[in-house]
Design a protein around this motif. Structure first.
Motif, PDB file in Angstrom:
ATOM      1  N   PHE A   1       0.851  -1.197   0.000  1.00 34.35           N
ATOM      2  CA  PHE A   1       0.000   0.000   0.000  1.00 34.35           C
ATOM      3  C   PHE A   1       0.879   1.236   0.000  1.00 34.35           C
ATOM      4  CE2 PHE A   1      -2.422   3.514   1.527  1.00 34.35           C
ATOM      5  CZ  PHE A   1      -3.732   3.275   1.144  1.00 34.35           C
ATOM      6  N   SER A   2       0.517   2.241  -0.805  1.00 37.31           N
ATOM      7  CA  SER A   2       1.156   3.553  -0.664  1.00 37.31           C
ATOM      8  C   SER A   2       0.238   4.632  -1.218  1.00 37.31           C
ATOM      9  CB  SER A   2       2.528   3.590  -1.345  1.00 37.31           C
ATOM     10  OG  SER A   2       3.301   4.640  -0.784  1.00 37.31           O
ATOM     11  N   GLY A   3       0.600   5.882  -0.948  1.00 40.20           N
ATOM     12  CA  GLY A   3      -0.247   6.977  -1.399  1.00 40.20           C
ATOM     13  C   GLY A   3       0.488   8.290  -1.436  1.00 40.20           C
ATOM     14  N   MET A   4      -0.127   9.253  -2.114  1.00 36.23           N
ATOM     15  CA  MET A   4       0.401  10.617  -2.146  1.00 36.23           C
ATOM     16  C   MET A   4      -0.756  11.588  -1.951  1.00 36.23           C
ATOM     17  SD  MET A   4       3.348  10.698  -4.992  1.00 36.23           S
ATOM     18  CE  MET A   4       4.210   9.205  -5.529  1.00 36.23           C
ATOM     19  N   GLN A   5      -0.427  12.751  -1.422  1.00 35.04           N
ATOM     20  CA  GLN A   5      -1.448  13.766  -1.203  1.00 35.04           C
ATOM     21  C   GLN A   5      -1.664  14.599  -2.468  1.00 35.04           C
ATOM     22  OE1 GLN A   5      -1.600  15.821   2.641  1.00 35.04           O
ATOM     23  NE2 GLN A   5       0.585  15.378   2.735  1.00 35.04           N
TER      24      GLN A   5
ATOM     25  N   GLY B   1      11.293  14.317  -6.260  1.00 37.10           N
ATOM     26  CA  GLY B   1      11.449  13.571  -5.007  1.00 37.10           C
ATOM     27  C   GLY B   1      10.348  12.530  -4.851  1.00 37.10           C
TER      28      GLY B   1
ATOM     29  N   ALA C   1       9.542   7.529  -4.151  1.00 37.36           N
ATOM     30  CA  ALA C   1       8.427   6.606  -3.938  1.00 37.36           C
ATOM     31  C   ALA C   1       8.014   5.890  -5.219  1.00 37.36           C
ATOM     32  CB  ALA C   1       7.239   7.365  -3.341  1.00 37.36           C
TER      33      ALA C   1
ATOM     34  N   VAL D   1      -4.623  10.241  -1.492  1.00 40.12           N
ATOM     35  CA  VAL D   1      -5.120  10.476  -0.134  1.00 40.12           C
ATOM     36  C   VAL D   1      -5.690  11.895  -0.006  1.00 40.12           C
ATOM     37  CG1 VAL D   1      -3.775   8.661   0.979  1.00 40.12           C
ATOM     38  CG2 VAL D   1      -2.746  10.901   0.727  1.00 40.12           C
TER      39      VAL D   1
ATOM     40  N   HIS E   1      -6.231  13.290   3.581  1.00 37.42           N
ATOM     41  CA  HIS E   1      -5.030  13.882   4.169  1.00 37.42           C
ATOM     42  C   HIS E   1      -4.820  15.304   3.642  1.00 37.42           C
ATOM     43  CE1 HIS E   1      -3.689   9.719   5.355  1.00 37.42           C
ATOM     44  NE2 HIS E   1      -3.349  10.419   6.408  1.00 37.42           N
TER      45      HIS E   1
ATOM     46  N   ASP F   1      -5.035   3.687   6.674  1.00 34.85           N
ATOM     47  CA  ASP F   1      -4.863   3.380   5.241  1.00 34.85           C
ATOM     48  C   ASP F   1      -4.131   2.054   5.081  1.00 34.85           C
ATOM     49  OD1 ASP F   1      -5.762   5.982   4.759  1.00 34.85           O
ATOM     50  OD2 ASP F   1      -3.763   6.791   4.325  1.00 34.85           O
TER      51      ASP F   1
ATOM     52  N   VAL G   1       5.280  -1.050   2.493  1.00 30.93           N
ATOM     53  CA  VAL G   1       4.869   0.328   2.218  1.00 30.93           C
ATOM     54  C   VAL G   1       6.052   1.098   1.635  1.00 30.93           C
ATOM     55  CG1 VAL G   1       3.815   2.416   3.182  1.00 30.93           C
ATOM     56  CG2 VAL G   1       3.353   0.194   4.237  1.00 30.93           C
TER      57      VAL G   1
ATOM     58  N   GLY H   1       9.305   7.498   0.849  1.00 31.57           N
ATOM     59  CA  GLY H   1      10.566   8.198   1.055  1.00 31.57           C
ATOM     60  C   GLY H   1      10.890   8.306   2.533  1.00 31.57           C
ATOM     61  N   ASP H   2      12.075   8.817   2.813  1.00 33.65           N
ATOM     62  CA  ASP H   2      12.583   8.871   4.182  1.00 33.65           C
ATOM     63  C   ASP H   2      11.697   9.691   5.133  1.00 33.65           C
ATOM     64  OD1 ASP H   2      14.944   8.469   6.024  1.00 33.65           O
ATOM     65  OD2 ASP H   2      14.775  10.658   6.024  1.00 33.65           O
TER      66      ASP H   2
ATOM     67  N   THR I   1      17.810   7.264  -2.937  1.00 36.20           N
ATOM     68  CA  THR I   1      16.892   8.319  -3.388  1.00 36.20           C
ATOM     69  C   THR I   1      15.799   8.630  -2.373  1.00 36.20           C
ATOM     70  OG1 THR I   1      15.658   6.599  -4.533  1.00 36.20           O
ATOM     71  CG2 THR I   1      17.203   7.875  -5.855  1.00 36.20           C
TER      72      THR I   1
ATOM     73  N   ILE J   1      15.568  13.210  -1.814  1.00 39.72           N
ATOM     74  CA  ILE J   1      16.041  14.077  -2.883  1.00 39.72           C
ATOM     75  C   ILE J   1      15.989  15.506  -2.343  1.00 39.72           C
ATOM     76  CG2 ILE J   1      15.516  14.909  -5.219  1.00 39.72           C
ATOM     77  CD1 ILE J   1      16.574  12.020  -5.174  1.00 39.72           C
TER      78      ILE J   1
ATOM     79  N   MET K   1      13.613  18.321  -1.127  1.00 42.64           N
ATOM     80  CA  MET K   1      12.674  18.841  -2.121  1.00 42.64           C
ATOM     81  C   MET K   1      11.287  18.634  -1.541  1.00 42.64           C
ATOM     82  SD  MET K   1      12.534  17.858  -6.184  1.00 42.64           S
ATOM     83  CE  MET K   1      14.216  18.325  -6.582  1.00 42.64           C
TER      84      MET K   1
HETATM   85  P1  TYM Z   1       3.528  12.968   0.209  1.00 39.47           P
HETATM   86  O1  TYM Z   1       2.335  13.214  -0.659  1.00 39.47           O
HETATM   87  O2  TYM Z   1       4.093  14.117   0.950  1.00 39.47           O
HETATM   88  O3  TYM Z   1       4.700  12.343  -0.635  1.00 39.47           O
HETATM   89  C1  TYM Z   1       4.517  11.232  -1.489  1.00 39.47           C
HETATM   90  C2  TYM Z   1       5.747  10.323  -1.444  1.00 39.47           C
HETATM   91  O4  TYM Z   1       6.923  11.031  -1.866  1.00 39.47           O
HETATM   92  C3  TYM Z   1       7.966  10.857  -0.913  1.00 39.47           C
HETATM   93  N1  TYM Z   1       8.812  12.078  -0.909  1.00 39.47           N
HETATM   94  C4  TYM Z   1      10.136  12.090  -1.144  1.00 39.47           C
HETATM   95  N2  TYM Z   1      11.012  11.112  -1.418  1.00 39.47           N
HETATM   96  C5  TYM Z   1      12.312  11.457  -1.623  1.00 39.47           C
HETATM   97  N3  TYM Z   1      12.759  12.737  -1.587  1.00 39.47           N
HETATM   98  C6  TYM Z   1      11.908  13.758  -1.316  1.00 39.47           C
HETATM   99  N4  TYM Z   1      12.362  15.007  -1.288  1.00 39.47           N
HETATM  100  C7  TYM Z   1      10.532  13.456  -1.078  1.00 39.47           C
HETATM  101  N5  TYM Z   1       9.444  14.208  -0.791  1.00 39.47           N
HETATM  102  C8  TYM Z   1       8.402  13.347  -0.697  1.00 39.47           C
HETATM  103  C9  TYM Z   1       7.240  10.659   0.411  1.00 39.47           C
HETATM  104  O5  TYM Z   1       8.057  10.027   1.356  1.00 39.47           O
HETATM  105  C10 TYM Z   1       6.058   9.814  -0.025  1.00 39.47           C
HETATM  106  O6  TYM Z   1       6.430   8.451  -0.110  1.00 39.47           O
HETATM  107  N6  TYM Z   1       1.752  10.883   4.390  1.00 39.47           N
HETATM  108  C11 TYM Z   1       2.087  10.599   3.005  1.00 39.47           C
HETATM  109  C12 TYM Z   1       0.907  10.106   2.192  1.00 39.47           C
HETATM  110  C13 TYM Z   1       0.234   8.900   2.738  1.00 39.47           C
HETATM  111  C14 TYM Z   1       0.729   7.564   2.714  1.00 39.47           C
HETATM  112  C15 TYM Z   1      -0.284   6.771   3.317  1.00 39.47           C
HETATM  113  C16 TYM Z   1       1.905   6.990   2.248  1.00 39.47           C
HETATM  114  C17 TYM Z   1      -0.994   8.845   3.324  1.00 39.47           C
HETATM  115  N7  TYM Z   1      -1.307   7.586   3.679  1.00 39.47           N
HETATM  116  C18 TYM Z   1      -0.108   5.395   3.461  1.00 39.47           C
HETATM  117  C19 TYM Z   1       2.056   5.602   2.408  1.00 39.47           C
HETATM  118  C20 TYM Z   1       1.076   4.825   3.007  1.00 39.47           C
HETATM  119  C21 TYM Z   1       2.578  11.885   2.377  1.00 39.47           C
HETATM  120  O7  TYM Z   1       2.335  12.957   2.851  1.00 39.47           O
HETATM  121  O8  TYM Z   1       3.220  11.744   1.201  1.00 39.47           O
END
Ligand code: TYM
Length: 333
Positions: A5-9, A18, A23, A41, A44, A135, A144, A147-148, A183, A186, A196
């Motif tokens: 499972f994974s997601g982005m806002q 990034g 991701a 998401v 969120h 989630d 899952v 990113g870090d 990575t 980033i 980023m």
């Molecule tokens: P979000 O939307 O901020 O970011 C989406 C994904 O991108 C990764 N990420 C990065 N990776 C490397 N370098 C960067 N500079 C960088 N910026 C962002 C994030 O780590 C993420 O994987 N809370 C989560 C969304 C979420 C979620 C979940 C993720 C909600 N429910 C369940 C996994 C499982 C978030 O704000 O991602």
């Protein structure tokens, strides 16, 4: 197959590099070995009070970017969080087993609420990590990929799964974070000691996947480096160059050692930047084109999301029912 499972806002019109390298590359790589769920998401995203029309548009654009980046809706489930009410329902239960101090220690909450001040901070921002745990736990998720910056939230999700299981009996799978080694963080091109980030004040440091290629080329060429003029991989002393090398390596498949050799010698920052810009444009151009195609016919996209929501509910509803029963909620009818 084990679950992923994974997601982005959907807080912005475009993902940045990034999100893609930290991701999405792993999502796509892992979707063959896992029964994968990729969620937009939107609940969120509501924590930052988006304009309603914008939230709606960005939810579609974000889903389109999942597909453009290589998520295959025939193999994986792509859906919108608010289409599956079980997420909010399980989040309430998890809120009730989370300590106030435990939630207050989340660094993302501290950062975001610090920026917004007491008045601008809402309870949703505080409850955000428990919704994220919901989630994940609804799908018996094993992996899952994130990113870090999501490491601490994942740790909380694991703790909540274990706590619930200990208190109410075995119900949830304890998930594992999959964080890439090179990575996972980033950095901003304008300020290479900061990641980023969509919410960064200085957007000059963000490479947006849907920007015009020439905008990104210019950003790479103006990336902040240092005056020492030697290409070496030293993230502490030379964060700007280390970031460019990591981006190059991730996009070209070459190792960092190979790259350091290739760009050794005087005045090679320019050559490194030119090549990084070309690599970035080479991924983002087809990405952007695919997103434009998908948005030109949103009917197809909406059908994928509707199917995704049905499939997600098939998995989420029984998990929620188990949790409802375990905590002692009286069955309805
Ligand atoms: P979000 O939307 O901020 O970011 C989406 C994904 O991108 C990764 N990420 C990065 N990776 C490397 N370098 C960067 N500079 C960088 N910026 C962002 C994030 O780590 C993420 O994987 N809370 C989560 C969304 C979420 C979620 C979940 C993720 C909600 N429910 C369940 C996994 C499982 C978030 O704000 O991602």
């Amino acid at each position: 197959q084990p679950r992923l499972f994974s997601g982005m806002q959907p807080t912005h019109d475009s993902l940045h590099l990034g999100n893609y390298l930290g991701a999405q590359v792993n999502w796509v790589r892992m979707q063959d070995e896992f029964d994968a769920f990729f969620c937009v998401v939107d609940q969120h995203a509501l924590t930052v009070a988006p304009d309603p029309a914008e939230l709606r548009r960005r939810t579609r654009v974000t889903a389109a970017q999942y597909l453009a980046g290589g998520v295959d809706p025939e193999r994986s489930t792509v859906f919108v969080q608010s289409h599956v009410p079980e997420h909010a329902q399980l989040a309430w239960i998890l809120d009730c087993i989370t300590g106030f101090g435990e939630a207050a220690r989340m660094t993302q909450f501290k950062d975001k609420s610090g920026k917004r001040g007491q008045e601008g901070t809402n309870v949703g921002l505080f409850a955000y990590p428990m919704l994220m745990a919901a989630d994940i736990l609804l799908y018996d998720t094993a992996a899952v990929p994130v990113g870090d910056d999501q490491r601490q939230h994942l740790e909380l999700a694991r703790n909540l799964a274990q706590r619930f299981n200990a208190r109410y009996g075995d119900t949830f799978v304890v998930p594992e974070a999959h964080i890439p080694s090179e990575t996972a963080r980033i950095m901003s091109l304008a300020e290479p000691t900061a990641k980023m980030s969509k919410s960064a004040d200085n957007q000059a440091g963000n490479l947006m996947m849907l920007d015009e290629p020439k905008v990104n080329t210019k950003k790479v060429k103006s990336a902040v480096t240092d005056t020492d003029n030697a290409v070496r991989f030293d993230p502490d002393a030379k964060p700007g160059i280390a970031n460019l090398l990591r981006i190059h390596a991730a996009l070209s498949g070459d190792s960092i050692d190979t790259l350091v050799e290739r760009y050794a010698g005087e005045n090679r920052y320019g050559a490194l930047k030119t090549d990084v810009a070309e690599l970035v444009v080479a991924v983002q151009q087809p990405f952007k084109q695919r997103v434009d195609e998908l948005l030109a016919d949103p009917g197809e996209l909406d059908a994928i999301l509707a199917r995704g929501a049905d499939r997600a509910r098939e998995v989420a509803a029984p998990t929620l029912a188990k949790a409802y029963d375990a905590v002692g909620f009286l069955p309805a009818g």
